[in-house]
Design a protein around this motif. Structure first.
Motif, PDB file in Angstrom:
ATOM      1  N   ARG A 161       0.833  -1.204   0.000  1.00 37.22           N
ATOM      2  CA  ARG A 161       0.000   0.000   0.000  1.00 37.22           C
ATOM      3  C   ARG A 161       0.874   1.262   0.000  1.00 37.22           C
ATOM      4  O   ARG A 161       0.556   2.255  -0.657  1.00 37.22           O
ATOM      5  CB  ARG A 161      -0.917  -0.009   1.227  1.00 37.22           C
ATOM      6  N   SER A 162       1.985   1.206   0.721  1.00 41.20           N
ATOM      7  CA  SER A 162       2.899   2.351   0.756  1.00 41.20           C
ATOM      8  C   SER A 162       3.524   2.600  -0.610  1.00 41.20           C
ATOM      9  O   SER A 162       3.698   3.758  -1.033  1.00 41.20           O
ATOM     10  CB  SER A 162       4.001   2.111   1.793  1.00 41.20           C
ATOM     11  N   ALA A 163       3.863   1.534  -1.310  1.00 47.09           N
ATOM     12  CA  ALA A 163       4.435   1.676  -2.651  1.00 47.09           C
ATOM     13  C   ALA A 163       3.442   2.326  -3.594  1.00 47.09           C
ATOM     14  O   ALA A 163       3.805   3.213  -4.383  1.00 47.09           O
ATOM     15  CB  ALA A 163       4.865   0.308  -3.180  1.00 47.09           C
ATOM     16  N   ARG A 164       2.200   1.927  -3.533  1.00 41.93           N
ATOM     17  CA  ARG A 164       1.172   2.525  -4.388  1.00 41.93           C
ATOM     18  C   ARG A 164       0.949   3.988  -4.002  1.00 41.93           C
ATOM     19  O   ARG A 164       0.784   4.854  -4.872  1.00 41.93           O
ATOM     20  CB  ARG A 164      -0.140   1.748  -4.255  1.00 41.93           C
ATOM     21  N   ALA A 165       0.942   4.274  -2.697  1.00 42.32           N
ATOM     22  CA  ALA A 165       0.718   5.648  -2.244  1.00 42.32           C
ATOM     23  C   ALA A 165       1.858   6.568  -2.645  1.00 42.32           C
ATOM     24  O   ALA A 165       1.653   7.773  -2.863  1.00 42.32           O
ATOM     25  CB  ALA A 165       0.534   5.670  -0.726  1.00 42.32           C
ATOM     26  N   SER A 166       3.064   6.019  -2.765  1.00 46.19           N
ATOM     27  CA  SER A 166       4.222   6.839  -3.148  1.00 46.19           C
ATOM     28  C   SER A 166       4.310   7.071  -4.653  1.00 46.19           C
ATOM     29  O   SER A 166       5.238   7.734  -5.124  1.00 46.19           O
ATOM     30  CB  SER A 166       5.515   6.182  -2.655  1.00 46.19           C
ATOM     31  N   GLY A 167       3.370   6.510  -5.404  1.00 44.43           N
ATOM     32  CA  GLY A 167       3.321   6.772  -6.833  1.00 44.43           C
ATOM     33  C   GLY A 167       3.807   5.648  -7.716  1.00 44.43           C
ATOM     34  O   GLY A 167       3.880   5.810  -8.944  1.00 44.43           O
ATOM     35  N   ALA A 168       4.163   4.499  -7.167  1.00 44.16           N
ATOM     36  CA  ALA A 168       4.609   3.367  -7.978  1.00 44.16           C
ATOM     37  C   ALA A 168       3.459   2.847  -8.831  1.00 44.16           C
ATOM     38  O   ALA A 168       2.325   2.727  -8.354  1.00 44.16           O
ATOM     39  CB  ALA A 168       5.148   2.258  -7.078  1.00 44.16           C
ATOM     40  N   GLY A 169       3.745   2.557 -10.097  1.00 44.60           N
ATOM     41  CA  GLY A 169       2.726   2.028 -10.992  1.00 44.60           C
ATOM     42  C   GLY A 169       2.390   0.583 -10.665  1.00 44.60           C
ATOM     43  O   GLY A 169       3.051  -0.070  -9.855  1.00 44.60           O
ATOM     44  N   HIS A 170       1.360   0.077 -11.322  1.00 41.65           N
ATOM     45  CA  HIS A 170       0.927  -1.290 -11.051  1.00 41.65           C
ATOM     46  C   HIS A 170       2.012  -2.312 -11.399  1.00 41.65           C
ATOM     47  O   HIS A 170       2.258  -3.250 -10.634  1.00 41.65           O
ATOM     48  CB  HIS A 170      -0.352  -1.605 -11.828  1.00 41.65           C
ATOM     49  N   LEU A 171       2.641  -2.151 -12.555  1.00 44.81           N
ATOM     50  CA  LEU A 171       3.655  -3.116 -12.971  1.00 44.81           C
ATOM     51  C   LEU A 171       4.836  -3.118 -12.009  1.00 44.81           C
ATOM     52  O   LEU A 171       5.347  -4.179 -11.632  1.00 44.81           O
ATOM     53  CB  LEU A 171       4.127  -2.824 -14.394  1.00 44.81           C
ATOM     54  N   ARG A 172       5.271  -1.915 -11.618  1.00 45.16           N
ATOM     55  CA  ARG A 172       6.399  -1.830 -10.690  1.00 45.16           C
ATOM     56  C   ARG A 172       6.027  -2.434  -9.334  1.00 45.16           C
ATOM     57  O   ARG A 172       6.817  -3.178  -8.738  1.00 45.16           O
ATOM     58  CB  ARG A 172       6.828  -0.380 -10.519  1.00 45.16           C
ATOM     59  N   THR A 173       4.842  -2.116  -8.855  1.00 44.05           N
ATOM     60  CA  THR A 173       4.409  -2.659  -7.573  1.00 44.05           C
ATOM     61  C   THR A 173       4.302  -4.178  -7.633  1.00 44.05           C
ATOM     62  O   THR A 173       4.733  -4.885  -6.712  1.00 44.05           O
ATOM     63  CB  THR A 173       3.047  -2.068  -7.174  1.00 44.05           C
ATOM     64  N   MET A 174       3.756  -4.669  -8.729  1.00 46.10           N
ATOM     65  CA  MET A 174       3.532  -6.108  -8.865  1.00 46.10           C
ATOM     66  C   MET A 174       4.842  -6.887  -8.945  1.00 46.10           C
ATOM     67  O   MET A 174       5.012  -7.907  -8.273  1.00 46.10           O
ATOM     68  CB  MET A 174       2.681  -6.383 -10.114  1.00 46.10           C
ATOM     69  N   PHE A 175       5.787  -6.389  -9.761  1.00 40.28           N
ATOM     70  CA  PHE A 175       7.018  -7.147  -9.994  1.00 40.28           C
ATOM     71  C   PHE A 175       8.133  -6.824  -9.001  1.00 40.28           C
ATOM     72  O   PHE A 175       8.984  -7.677  -8.738  1.00 40.28           O
ATOM     73  CB  PHE A 175       7.513  -6.909 -11.421  1.00 40.28           C
ATOM     74  N   VAL A 176       8.139  -5.615  -8.445  1.00 39.05           N
ATOM     75  CA  VAL A 176       9.225  -5.219  -7.547  1.00 39.05           C
ATOM     76  C   VAL A 176       8.867  -5.478  -6.089  1.00 39.05           C
ATOM     77  O   VAL A 176       9.726  -5.880  -5.290  1.00 39.05           O
ATOM     78  CB  VAL A 176       9.590  -3.735  -7.759  1.00 39.05           C
ATOM     79  N   HIS A 177       7.604  -5.277  -5.736  1.00 34.00           N
ATOM     80  CA  HIS A 177       7.227  -5.373  -4.328  1.00 34.00           C
ATOM     81  C   HIS A 177       6.464  -6.651  -3.982  1.00 34.00           C
ATOM     82  O   HIS A 177       6.638  -7.187  -2.884  1.00 34.00           O
ATOM     83  CB  HIS A 177       6.384  -4.150  -3.933  1.00 34.00           C
ATOM     84  N   VAL A 178       5.616  -7.125  -4.900  1.00 33.82           N
ATOM     85  CA  VAL A 178       4.813  -8.312  -4.603  1.00 33.82           C
ATOM     86  C   VAL A 178       5.534  -9.596  -5.018  1.00 33.82           C
ATOM     87  O   VAL A 178       5.645 -10.537  -4.239  1.00 33.82           O
ATOM     88  CB  VAL A 178       3.433  -8.226  -5.295  1.00 33.82           C
ATOM     89  N   ALA A 179       6.021  -9.629  -6.252  1.00 40.84           N
ATOM     90  CA  ALA A 179       6.618 -10.860  -6.799  1.00 40.84           C
ATOM     91  C   ALA A 179       7.752 -11.426  -5.944  1.00 40.84           C
ATOM     92  O   ALA A 179       7.786 -12.641  -5.706  1.00 40.84           O
ATOM     93  CB  ALA A 179       7.093 -10.611  -8.232  1.00 40.84           C
ATOM     94  N   PRO A 180       8.711 -10.612  -5.464  1.00 42.70           N
ATOM     95  CA  PRO A 180       9.799 -11.196  -4.665  1.00 42.70           C
ATOM     96  C   PRO A 180       9.312 -11.917  -3.407  1.00 42.70           C
ATOM     97  O   PRO A 180       9.976 -12.835  -2.926  1.00 42.70           O
ATOM     98  CB  PRO A 180      10.650  -9.973  -4.302  1.00 42.70           C
ATOM     99  N   ASN A 181       8.157 -11.511  -2.881  1.00 44.52           N
ATOM    100  CA  ASN A 181       7.657 -12.129  -1.659  1.00 44.52           C
ATOM    101  C   ASN A 181       6.955 -13.461  -1.905  1.00 44.52           C
ATOM    102  O   ASN A 181       6.674 -14.191  -0.946  1.00 44.52           O
ATOM    103  CB  ASN A 181       6.687 -11.163  -0.961  1.00 44.52           C
ATOM    104  N   VAL A 182       6.650 -13.765  -3.144  1.00 39.41           N
ATOM    105  CA  VAL A 182       6.059 -15.070  -3.466  1.00 39.41           C
ATOM    106  C   VAL A 182       7.005 -15.886  -4.350  1.00 39.41           C
ATOM    107  O   VAL A 182       6.625 -16.941  -4.858  1.00 39.41           O
ATOM    108  CB  VAL A 182       4.688 -14.897  -4.173  1.00 39.41           C
TER     109      VAL A 182
END
Length: 303
Positions: free
Chosen positions: A194-215
């Motif tokens: 949520r913080s990444a999205r609030a800071s202006g990160a796009g969906h692709l960046r959030t998905m691949f940089v913040h979500v993907a590494p955790n799964v």
């Protein structure tokens, strides 16, 4: 330019560090380390096996000193793994058969894990109609059993290694997609996302940089399982007579000894491909087990 170069080197170093950390993680588990060693031998045979074969596995015959073809001979000095009913060298067939098995296992396993990971990641992250569409597609794939559908498709076309690999990927991505989606649904609600999205990160960046590494551990787990599934599926298809007729594989070796009617006699013809398939699939599952302990802490606590 120097800043871009430094940034590129930093990204490359970070990726190399992640890969190295995966190997270090596996090396800490004895069973996983054993699996890595067996898998390393398999990779070596897949790359260099045909070059090491003392005879052509299809054309050449093994002859005695008097010039007679050695048919159905047990292991001996001229043929360490024995010969087939047509006088072919079993060792040469085993070494040459490792490459098609390696190709299908590697590409089919990686393709299965990667495709399932991407579909599960996108489905879980976006939700809504995207999730609905991808999950109904997954349900459709679950409703189509792999072996009957593969046999049906291969009935109308000439089987090849690449076609068999494509069919395996097409039908076996469903399980990793389901599991990854379930995990992503949990991760996407975390505060850092949520913080990444609030800071202006796009969906692709959030998905691949913040979500993907955790799964990602789940992705590695199902890539490992995918390799085993692909090898077993390819061997099963070849044994049923739907393998690539232009190449020798371990599954096709079992098919040939079965067709010859000597499967109860020519043990030296059966054991090499059977042990090869069993060893590689077991090695892959040992590696997958190590990742499963990370994903499911209850396994570790019950040891």
């Amino acid at each position: 330019m120097s800043t871009e170069s430094a940034s590129y080197r930093a990204r490359f170093s970070d990726r190399a560090s992640r890969i190295r950390s995966q190997f270090e993680f596996l090396a800490q588990d004895r069973l996983a380390l054993t699996g890595m060693i067996v898998l390393g031998v398999f990779v070596f045979l897949g790359l260099f096996g045909p070059l090491l074969a003392p005879h052509d596995p299809i054309v050449s015959d093994v002859h005695t000193k008097s010039g007679e073809i050695m048919r159905l001979q047990p292991p001996n000095a001229a043929a360490p793994f024995g010969t087939t009913e047509f006088g072919k060298d079993v060792l040469s067939q085993f070494l040459a058969g490792a490459r098609p098995t390696f190709i299908v296992g590697l590409i089919g396993g990686v393709g299965t894990g990667a495709l399932g990971f991407l579909i599960g990641l996108v489905s879980g992250y976006y939700g809504g109609w995207v999730d609905e569409f991808l999950m109904r597609l997954t349900d459709l794939t679950f409703s189509l059993p792999f072996m009957p559908m593969a046999l049906l498709l291969l009935t109308f076309v000439t089987p090849s290694i690449w076609l068999i690999t494509a069919i395996i990927v097409l039908f076996l991505w469903k399980m990793p997609a389901r599991v990854v989606r379930a995990e992503v649904l949990s991760v996407r609600e975390q505060t850092f996302v949520r913080s990444a999205r609030a800071s202006g990160a796009g969906h692709l960046r959030t998905m691949f940089v913040h979500v993907a590494p955790n799964v990602l551990p789940i992705g590695f787990l199902y890539v490992a399982y995918g390799v085993a599934w692909a090898i077993a599926s390819q061997a099963s298809l070849a044994f049923l007579g739907f393998g690539d007729p232009t190449s020798t594989s371990w599954g096709r070796m079992l098919r040939m000894v079965f067709e010859s009617g000597t499967i109860r006699i020519a043990w030296w013809w059966v054991i090499p491909p059977a042990v090869g398939i069993a060893a590689v699939t077991t090695a892959v599952f040992l590696i997958g087990r190590a990742y499963e302990e990370v994903i499911n802490p209850e396994i570790q606590s019950n040891k």
